[in-house]
Design an enzyme around this catalytic site. Structure first.
Site, short mmCIF file in Angstrom:
data_model
loop_
_atom_site.label_atom_id
_atom_site.label_comp_id
_atom_site.label_asym_id
_atom_site.label_seq_id
_atom_site.Cartn_x
_atom_site.Cartn_y
_atom_site.Cartn_z
N GLU A 149 125.96 -4.10 63.93
CA GLU A 149 126.78 -3.03 64.44
C GLU A 149 128.01 -3.56 65.17
OE1 GLU A 149 123.30 0.36 64.95
OE2 GLU A 149 124.45 -0.26 66.71
N CYS B 255 133.98 -4.21 70.11
CA CYS B 255 132.76 -4.93 70.48
C CYS B 255 132.11 -5.40 69.19
CB CYS B 255 131.83 -4.01 71.27
SG CYS B 255 130.23 -4.76 71.69
N CYS C 165 118.24 -9.94 68.08
CA CYS C 165 118.38 -10.80 69.25
C CYS C 165 117.02 -11.30 69.68
CB CYS C 165 119.05 -10.03 70.39
SG CYS C 165 119.39 -11.04 71.85
N CYS D 275 115.59 -8.99 76.52
CA CYS D 275 115.94 -8.20 77.70
C CYS D 275 115.33 -6.81 77.56
CB CYS D 275 117.46 -8.12 77.84
SG CYS D 275 118.25 -9.73 78.05
N CYS E 123 117.39 -3.45 76.65
CA CYS E 123 118.37 -3.57 75.56
C CYS E 123 117.71 -3.33 74.22
CB CYS E 123 119.02 -4.95 75.60
SG CYS E 123 120.28 -5.19 74.31
N GLY F 200 122.92 -9.70 69.66
CA GLY F 200 122.74 -11.14 69.68
C GLY F 200 123.27 -11.82 70.93
N SER G 54 130.17 -12.86 76.02
CA SER G 54 129.11 -12.49 76.95
C SER G 54 127.87 -13.34 76.72
CB SER G 54 128.76 -11.01 76.77
OG SER G 54 127.69 -10.63 77.61
N SER H 219 125.74 -11.71 81.87
CA SER H 219 124.82 -10.58 82.04
C SER H 219 123.80 -10.94 83.10
CB SER H 219 124.14 -10.25 80.70
OG SER H 219 125.09 -9.79 79.76
N LEU H 220 124.10 -10.59 84.34
CA LEU H 220 123.27 -11.03 85.47
C LEU H 220 122.13 -10.06 85.73
CD1 LEU H 220 122.98 -13.11 87.76
CD2 LEU H 220 124.47 -11.65 89.16
N HIS H 221 122.44 -8.82 86.09
CA HIS H 221 121.48 -7.72 86.21
C HIS H 221 120.51 -7.80 87.38
CE1 HIS H 221 123.23 -6.74 82.43
NE2 HIS H 221 122.59 -7.66 81.75
N CYS I 225 126.68 0.33 76.02
CA CYS I 225 126.14 -0.98 76.35
C CYS I 225 124.61 -0.95 76.36
CB CYS I 225 126.66 -1.39 77.73
SG CYS I 225 126.16 -3.03 78.24
#
Length: 364
Positions: A90, A105, A112, A116, A119, A162, A194, A217-219, A340
């Site tokens: 995508e 994007c 992937c 996570c 996601c 990914g 990213s 991508s910390l989160h 996202c």
């Protein structure tokens, strides 16, 4: 069979020489190809007849096609790009504030492996890496879609399906073709890569000297919370990924973005905000707060929720009070699962929704 999108300038010159043609034509062909969003008009070309014949019969220009497209009420367009060798990924086109610009994007893998929990891309695991040509194909598809409604694709982010730093052998040459003035001409500073925090990959991206941006991508700002929602944190804990991100900033001069997906009751408390502010104290970085976009049950089976607008604003306020440069990302395309964290391979059984691209032009 290779397509034109598989070649950089040096490789394409060699291909022309193997055909017995002058390599001097390579730069002109590639420049026209990328300027035309992946199309060449050979009927009116001044190229030698023998070279035009080779291009028509021995080298496909493209290796992808659009399987499905989905249009959001806010103008965001999600494309399922199918590849000739099999598989699909995508890509998303987002209209910018300026009525003549758009952002893209793109994906670096099909699926992937990062796991996570919030996601959708990781639900089915990793199918395969995309080739550099297949990555470039997404750029061209998005550029063509933007041009068809009078917009220019101005920026791209590797934030689709990914983990880009697990496919740097293909991502780096793809960026070179996309950004190089002699090819895609997007510009190096208009590309963002990213990562969930692959430390060797961060260093390698810095070594590549591409002058692109990095988004981490910390989160979460503590290892216990982050390991719960981002499993790779057990291998690369926060201290290591922040050190690597600092090295990237110092070596490249590019100020990194720290992506932080806010999950209600998980990482959105006042204490979490204070920890995040302490983590980035003295660090030139921009924090991007992303209210969670629903995907249903995550890999663990947990179902997350988006914090209230008041909680998001409180979190943001606590960061800014402590001197953190922070903003809230406005959700785009969530009604078509294009926001996202929502990207995953569309099912072939889903209907092909062909919304006119002119709709995009009406959403500046």
């Amino acid at each position: 069979m290779n397509a034109l999108t598989d070649y950089d300038l040096a490789g394409f010159r060699q291909r022309l020489e193997r055909w017995g043609c002058k390599s001097v034509h390579a730069e002109r062909i590639l420049r026209e190809f990328y300027a035309g969003s992946g199309r060449l008009d050979l009927s009116n070309s001044q190229l030698p007849a023998a070279l035009r014949s080779k291009l028509r019969t021995e080298l496909p220009l493209r290796q992808s096609h659009i399987l499905f497209r989905r249009q959001s009420a806010d103008g965001t367009l999600k494309l399922l790009v199918g590849f000739d060798v099999g598989g699909a990924a995508e890509a998303v086109l987002m209209p910018a504030v300026r009525p003549d610009r758009a952002a893209g994007c793109i994906s670096s893998q099909i699926g992937c492996a990062m796991g996570c929990d919030f996601c959708a891309s990781t639900r089915g695991g990793l199918e395969r890496n995309l080739s550099s040509g297949e990555i470039v194909e997404q750029f061209l598809q998005l550029r063509e879609a933007a041009a068809s409604v009078g917009r220019r694709l101005a920026t791209i982010v590797f934030m689709g399906m990914g983990e880009p730093l697990h496919n740097l052998d293909q991502v780096i040459p793809a960026i070179r073709r996309i950004a190089d003035p002699a090819m895609g001409a997007l510009g190096w500073r208009h590309v963002t890569v990213s990562t969930v925090g692959i430390v060797p990959g961060i260093d390698r991206l810095a070594d590549a000297n591409l002058n692109v941006h990095l988004a981490l991508s910390l989160h979460a700002a503590d290892d216990e919370t982050r390991s719960r929602i981002v499993p790779v944190n057990r291998r690369y804990p926060i201290s290591r990924i922040i050190d690597a991100t600092r090295r990237f900033q110092l070596r490249t001069g590019r100020i990194p973005t720290l992506e932080y997906c806010l999950l209600a009751g998980v990482n959105d408390s006042d204490e979490h905000a204070i920890r995040l502010a302490q983590l980035v104290d003295g660090f030139r970085a921009h924090v991007n707060l992303i209210p969670y976009n629903s995907i249903g049950a995550g890999v663990s089976g947990a179902v997350y929720e988006r914090p209230s607008p008041q909680r998001v604003e409180k979190f943001l306020s606590l960061l800014r009070q402590r001197g953190v440069v922070a903003h809230r990302r406005h959700t785009r395309g969530d009604d078509v699962d294009a926001a996202c964290g929502q990207l995953r391979q569309m099912l072939i059984s889903e209907p092909d929704v062909k919304v006119p691209l002119q709709v995009l032009a009406a959403h500046p």
